[in-house]
Write an enzyme that holds these catalytic residues in place. Sequence first.
Site: not given
Ligand code: BGP
Length: 472
Positions: A177, A375
């Site tokens: 990302e 993800e």
């Molecule tokens: C994505 C990232 C992760 C993870 C996920 C969930 O953007 O790649 O690292 O954290 O989001 O988001 P958050 O942790 O902010 O709830």
Amino acid sequence: MQRTEVTTKETIKYRFPQDFWWGSAASATQTEGAANEGGKGKNIWDYWYEQEPNRFFNGVGPEKTSRFYETYQEDIRLMKELGHNSFRMSISWSRMFPEGKGALNQEGADFYNKVIDEMIAAGIEPFVNLYHFDMPLAMQEIGGWENREVVDHFVSYAETCFRLFGDRVKKWFTHNEPIVPVEGGYLYNFHYPEIVDFRKAVQVAYHELLSNAKAIEAYRKLGGDGQIGIVLNLTPSYPRSQHPQDVKASEIADAFFNKSFLDPAVKGEFPPLLVDILREYDYLPKMEQGDVETIKNNTVDLIGVNYYQPRRVKAKEYLPHPDAPFMPERFFDNYEMPGRKMNRHRGWEIYEKGIYDILINLKDNYDNIECFISENGMGVEGEEKFRDENGMIQDDYRIEFIREHLKWMHKAIQEGSNVKGYHLWTFMDNWSWTNAYKNRYGFVSVNLDQNAERTIKKSGYWFKSVTENNGF
Ligand code: BGP
């Protein structure tokens, strides 16, 4: 630890292609802990927490996180138990090179060697990402991605990883990302260095892209015989209506947040709409001779797609103040669709069809490049209240979330999408940047009050049955 099997007696309605990649993803800073151990240098998260602990939910910092550094063997055993055939991890740049450059920290290299070997021994293919938001502090001190020199240091670090681990790692990712450090660090103030400056934001994005192309070039020069790609959060931009001004707003948002990385990474070209805007407002980044060719000639083999939520936009209601700081929102307003389905814990809309729209877009407009869902997941606060008398968290909402997304993926596959797998965010509850341990995402819960004890959630057992049946 209580283990109650979840049996699915349903007949398989959604069957996935053979050798589908089933697994999950995590990142170094969010899971390893041992932030000040094993010779690791500080990264921006360690530093930011020291400076402003109040920015982190309940004041919890990155120093311990989920302790993967100590417990990787047990965790990999659990991954195997949950039917993983693949898992994406990231390497911490500052664990490999405490100063971001110079001498290798052998202890760091030894740790990743052990993790990779352990995974392979368990029949789990390691997918390895090189940069997941975690700039070494020493590199940030010279400007981080604002500074072109950092691109070269990143490429040297990447080369070291290819040399040390490339005999066993066959799926590499340069960035996770890359738009997020731009948004968080340079536009919207949720990552260090908390700057709001569009010109810097553009330069940071450009250097990340350049570092992607240069790392790919280095991998191929070294004779890397695996695949190398990038992980992008492709957030479809849906217009409020089909009115031309709403549609235009959505196209601009798409150019800023999706095509900005997707087009150069896959096609080696910059999206014309974005270039036109940057040129018109005099925000084109500083480039050097040869960069365009480097980006053109070093495109990715595959794309990891992170998908959580859609973006909905509408034409601007009011003209921006002429002296307001330049932001992407000069061209569109965000739109809250009435009746949208929300994950209120995270404040994100749940829109399962988005995953299908992304895959069909890749199929139709990006030569059906090989991809996988790298993800997708649901962060929920206060999951302890769903723990039953046997100690298992009954996260039916997560099962439903995954199942509904998989159905749309399945439909895309039937329509010819080249999607090769599905990784949940995440394997075990981990540290979510400024949200720390507020929202839990894992198949496995981590009890911070009980020495980080792991217990498999209902969704973990459900996923195991999906992987065993290659469908549901
Ligand atoms: C994505 C990232 C992760 C993870 C996920 C969930 O953007 O790649 O690292 O954290 O989001 O988001 P958050 O942790 O902010 O709830």
